[in-house]
Design a protein around this motif. Structure first.
Motif, mmCIF file in Angstrom:
data_model
loop_
_atom_site.group_PDB
_atom_site.id
_atom_site.type_symbol
_atom_site.label_atom_id
_atom_site.label_comp_id
_atom_site.label_asym_id
_atom_site.label_seq_id
_atom_site.Cartn_x
_atom_site.Cartn_y
_atom_site.Cartn_z
ATOM 1 N N ASP A 147 0.920 -1.092 -0.407
ATOM 2 C CA ASP A 147 0.201 0.317 0.336
ATOM 3 C C ASP A 147 1.059 1.476 -0.119
ATOM 4 N N LEU A 148 1.943 0.907 0.438
ATOM 5 C CA LEU A 148 2.890 2.616 0.450
ATOM 6 C C LEU A 148 3.416 2.853 -0.552
ATOM 7 N N LYS A 149 3.921 1.510 -1.199
ATOM 8 C CA LYS A 149 4.607 1.702 -2.544
ATOM 9 C C LYS A 149 3.372 2.484 -3.482
ATOM 10 N N ALA A 150 2.591 1.686 -3.530
ATOM 11 C CA ALA A 150 1.306 1.996 -4.379
ATOM 12 C C ALA A 150 0.681 3.659 -4.342
ATOM 13 N N LEU A 151 1.000 4.075 -2.702
ATOM 14 C CA LEU A 151 0.682 6.025 -2.069
ATOM 15 C C LEU A 151 2.198 6.170 -3.542
ATOM 16 N N ALA A 152 3.020 5.361 -2.817
ATOM 17 C CA ALA A 152 4.446 6.997 -3.194
ATOM 18 C C ALA A 152 4.158 6.580 -5.437
ATOM 19 N N GLY A 153 3.991 5.184 -5.489
ATOM 20 C CA GLY A 153 3.542 5.430 -7.058
ATOM 21 C C GLY A 153 2.069 6.505 -7.621
#
Length: 176
Positions: A147-153
Motif C-alpha cells: 500500500d505504501l509503494k502504491a501511494l508513492a507510485g
C-alpha cells in the motif's frame, strides 16, 4: 449447556475474536523503515501546504500565486491520502512540519517581492520537489508494504509535474 459452560464458551469466543483481530491489525502495521518513509512523505506534504499558503499571502506574482494554489490543493490531497494510509497501518504521523521546514518558513516570512518569489520557486518549488521525487522513488524501490509503494507510485507523477512547473517558474523569475 449450563450457565457457567455458556459463559465459558462466550468468553472463549470473545477472546478468540480479539486475538484474531489483533493479529490481523498487527499484520497491517508498517515496518519501522516503511513508517519512517510515510512520515517523511507526510512532512513533505505539510511543508508544501504551509509554504504554498505563505506564497499566496506574500507573492504579488500571478504565476507564483497560481503555483502556490496548486501546491496547497495537490499537497492537501496528498496529505489526506498519507493520513488515511497511516491510520489504516497504525502509524502515528507528526502534527506539523519538522524543524527544517519550520526554519524555511521563517526564512520565507522575512522575504518580500522578487526575492521572495525567486527563493520560493527555487527552494519550495525545485529543491523540495527534487527531494520529494527522490523520496518517492526510494519508497517505491525499498518499501516492504504494498500500500505504501502504491501511494508513492500515485504521488510520483504529480510531484514530477510540480517539479517541471517549478523549473519553468525559476526560469521566469530569474529573468525579472
Amino acid at each position: 449447556m449450563t450457565l457457567s459452560s455458556r459463559h465459558l464458551a462466550a468468553t472463549f469466543a470473545v477472546s478468540f475474536s480479539l486475538l484474531a483481530a489483533s493479529s490481523a491489525w498487527a499484520a497491517d502495521k508498517l515496518a519501522a523503515a516503511d513508517a519512517s518513509m510515510l512520515k517523511d512523505i507526510a512532512q513533505a506534504n505539510m511543508a508544501e501546504v504551509e509554504t504554498g499558503k505563505l506564497a499566496l499571502e506574500k507573492s504579488t506574482s500571478p504565476e507564483i500565486k497560481k503555483f502556490a494554489q496548486m501546491m496547497v490543493d495537490d499537497h492537501s490531497k496528498g496529505l489526506a491520502d498519507v493520513k488515511t494510509l497511516a491510520s489504516a497501518k497504525g502509524t502515528e504521523l507528526p502534527d506539523g512540519p519538522d524543524v527544517k521546514h519550520k526554519a524555511t518558513a521563517l526564512e520565507f516570512k522575512a522575504l518580500s517581492g522578487d526575492m521572495f518569489n525567486s527563493r520560493y520557486a527555487k527552494q519550495a518549488g525545485v529543491g523540495d520537489h527534487e527531494a520529494t521525487e527522490k523520496l518517492l522513488k526510494k519508497t517505491q524501490a525499498e518499501a516492504k508494504d504494498a500500500d505504501l509503494k502504491a501511494l508513492a507510485g500515485k504521488m510520483l507523477p504529480i510531484v514530477q509535474g510540480h517539479l517541471q512547473h517549478a523549473r519553468q517558474l525559476v526560469a521566469t523569475t530569474d529573468k525579472k
